[in-house]
Design an enzyme around this catalytic site. Structure first.
Site, PDB file in Angstrom:
ATOM      1  NE  ARG A  46      -4.211  -1.744   1.621  1.00  0.00           N
ATOM      2  CZ  ARG A  46      -5.130  -2.264   2.405  1.00  0.00           C
ATOM      3  NH1 ARG A  46      -5.034  -2.118   3.706  1.00  0.00           N
ATOM      4  NH2 ARG A  46      -6.148  -2.923   1.897  1.00  0.00           N
ATOM      5  CE  LYS A 208     -21.596 -16.343   6.912  1.00  0.00           C
ATOM      6  NZ  LYS A 208     -21.981 -15.348   7.911  1.00  0.00           N
ATOM      7  N   GLY A 361      -9.874  -8.705  -0.598  1.00  0.00           N
ATOM      8  CA  GLY A 361      -8.701  -8.953   0.234  1.00  0.00           C
ATOM      9  C   GLY A 361      -8.116 -10.346   0.113  1.00  0.00           C
ATOM     10  N   GLY A 384     -13.950  -4.113  -0.368  1.00  0.00           N
ATOM     11  CA  GLY A 384     -15.329  -3.621  -0.282  1.00  0.00           C
ATOM     12  C   GLY A 384     -15.630  -2.605  -1.368  1.00  0.00           C
TER      13      GLY A 384
HETATM   14  P1  AMP Z   1     -14.882 -14.010   1.895  1.00  0.00           P
HETATM   15  O1  AMP Z   1     -14.462 -13.047   2.967  1.00  0.00           O
HETATM   16  O2  AMP Z   1     -16.353 -14.143   1.754  1.00  0.00           O
HETATM   17  O3  AMP Z   1     -14.166 -13.764   0.581  1.00  0.00           O
HETATM   18  O4  AMP Z   1     -14.430 -15.456   2.411  1.00  0.00           O
HETATM   19  C1  AMP Z   1     -13.099 -15.809   2.597  1.00  0.00           C
HETATM   20  C2  AMP Z   1     -13.048 -16.955   3.549  1.00  0.00           C
HETATM   21  O5  AMP Z   1     -13.788 -18.036   3.035  1.00  0.00           O
HETATM   22  C3  AMP Z   1     -11.641 -17.467   3.771  1.00  0.00           C
HETATM   23  O6  AMP Z   1     -11.265 -17.214   5.095  1.00  0.00           O
HETATM   24  C4  AMP Z   1     -11.742 -18.969   3.489  1.00  0.00           C
HETATM   25  O7  AMP Z   1     -11.075 -19.767   4.444  1.00  0.00           O
HETATM   26  C5  AMP Z   1     -13.239 -19.220   3.573  1.00  0.00           C
HETATM   27  N1  AMP Z   1     -13.637 -20.400   2.771  1.00  0.00           N
HETATM   28  C6  AMP Z   1     -13.339 -20.642   1.492  1.00  0.00           C
HETATM   29  N2  AMP Z   1     -13.817 -21.843   1.119  1.00  0.00           N
HETATM   30  C7  AMP Z   1     -14.440 -22.381   2.174  1.00  0.00           C
HETATM   31  C8  AMP Z   1     -15.137 -23.605   2.412  1.00  0.00           C
HETATM   32  N3  AMP Z   1     -15.262 -24.507   1.460  1.00  0.00           N
HETATM   33  N4  AMP Z   1     -15.659 -23.800   3.633  1.00  0.00           N
HETATM   34  C9  AMP Z   1     -15.525 -22.876   4.602  1.00  0.00           C
HETATM   35  N5  AMP Z   1     -14.874 -21.693   4.445  1.00  0.00           N
HETATM   36  C10 AMP Z   1     -14.353 -21.446   3.242  1.00  0.00           C
END
Ligand code: AMP
Length: 405
Positions: A46, A208, A361, A384
């Site tokens: 950064r 999610k 990120g 974001g």
């Molecule tokens: P996000 O912040 O929504 O981009 O999610 C990132 C997080 O999703 C990371 O910390 C990953 O460890 C988690 N993640 C990715 N794949 C899976 C999975 N199959 N089951 C549970 N967590 C996951």
């Protein structure tokens, strides 16, 4: 992307369109860098990212003030979140002394602002040591803006925040412009959302579905193929009646997931889900893993990464794309045994000869972790902010800037 949005962004004045010599220029930078327990900077991306704007201002003899937040200090001075180490690192990178003030407002800052000469740089202490930063306090804004001739927004990652140093100061100074880093981000995302070369492949992962619904809906207007991975894939698979064991599922989103797949089908867009998975009973380092197809996920196991056949299928689509956008890891990439899918997808994105944009990120962290950053057309500095941009939400830190007349 609505054309009016493009028009709004393209009208914004950029730093290279105004006269800066001798002017007191306030640059809102993003120096929210990761620090280790000893307060050492573990990644200076950064700081390096701000150099084109800072160097331009130095060369054009501006009097420069840099300001940023760092971490979440809860509205009071917190030694561990001081920007002092950033001042040292910036000084090393530029080969010149940085004048560091122990606060971002107050007498010391006012006196330093008066004394600063063309070609000199002041870095203010962490803006979030005052509640005024996040609470848009008018007195705080007036103090930050006192004596400033020009405001530059070079903090893309904070541009979706309506906060004092982002949207308050521009309302108090004669001219406000985009810095080079922000301009680059705007240009890449406008290009991605208004004139992408086809085939356009979007890869979405992460934990999610609920966080990504709006993005998927927006992308359905533009892309040819959507590749789903990460935890969110299992809500889609569950909606298709697969038994996914203990994998991450959002039961209240099953209908939305089905709706998105139906919409994709109606629009003739390819919407791909994993066909095989790396499964384990838990995420521990020593845990036994296995590779299974969707119909064979054991009831007490979790799917924690995409499997090799999915990697082949997805990589093939990615390599043939002319435009790729990637957000979110394909598995629990923080753990070595569930890293393979994310690594393979990162490599495929790096090998794609078309334009590649990575936002968010975790996917940016994965690209950096695998040392592939030089092979990506654009690595966004804003998680974001980039997602809001794609959704067509106007970023207040950019809309507030001056228009070209
Ligand atoms: P996000 O912040 O929504 O981009 O999610 C990132 C997080 O999703 C990371 O910390 C990953 O460890 C988690 N993640 C990715 N794949 C899976 C999975 N199959 N089951 C549970 N967590 C996951």
């Amino acid at each position: 992307m609505a054309e009016d949005l493009k028009e709004i962004y393209e009208k914004k004045l950029n730093l290279d369109e105004i006269e800066v010599e001798g002017k007191l220029v306030f640059v809102r930078v993003d120096y929210n860098v990761p620090l280790d327990d000893n307060g050492s900077i573990t990644d200076d991306t950064r700081i390096v990212g701000s150099l084109p704007t800072v160097r331009y201002l130095l060369e054009h003899k501006a009097r420069i003030i840099l300001a940023s937040h760092l971490g979440r200090p809860k509205d009071k001075p917190t030694l561990a979140l001081s920007l002092k180490p950033v001042a040292i690192r910036l000084g090393e990178l530029l080969g010149q002394e940085i004048i560091f003030t122990n606060d971002c407002i107050g007498e010391e800052v006012a006196a330093t602002k008066k004394k600063v000469q063309p070609g000199q740089i002041i870095l203010l202490e962490n803006l979030r040591f005052h509640s005024g930063e996040t609470k848009n306090n008018e007195q705080f804004i007036a103090e930050l803006a006192a004596g400033i001739d020009i405001f530059v927004n070079d903090a893309f990652g904070t541009s979706h925040r309506d906060q004092s140093s982002m949207t308050g100061i521009p309302r108090h100074v004669p001219v406000s412009v985009t810095g080079f880093l922000v301009k680059r981000e705007i240009d890449h995302f406008l290009d991605l959302m208004s004139a992408p070369q086809k085939p356009f492949v979007a890869i979405l992962g992460g934990a999610k579905v609920s966080d990504k619904i709006k993005i998927i809906q927006k992308l359905l207007e533009r892309v040819d193929t959507i590749l789903i991975g990460g935890g969110m894939a299992y809500t889609f698979l569950k909606a298709l009646k697969y038994e996914v064991g203990n994998s991450l599922v959002e039961p209240e989103r099953l209908d939305v997931a089905q709706g998105l797949m139906d919409e994709a089908k109606d629009l003739g867009i390819e919407f791909l889900l994993p066909v095989d998975n790396v499964v384990a009973k838990k995420t521990d380092d020593e845990v036994k893993t296995s590779i299974v197809r969707n119909e064979n996920i054991p009831s007490s196991w979790m799917a924690l990464d995409i499997g090799p056949e999915t990697v082949r299928l997805y990589s093939d689509k990615i390599r043939k794309a002319k435009t790729v956008f990637w957000n979110g890891p394909m598995g629990v990439f923080e753990k070595e045994q569930f890293q393979g899918g994310t690594l393979a997808i990162a490599k495929a994105v790096a090998e794609c000869k078309g334009k590649s944009v990575v936002g968010g990120g975790d996917s940016v962290a994965a690209i950096n972790m695998f040392g592939l950053e030089k092979k990506i057309t654009h690595l966004s500095t804003g998680g974001g902010a980039s997602l809001e941009f794609i959704q067509g939400i106007l970023l207040p830190g950019i809309t507030v800037l001056s228009d070209r007349t």
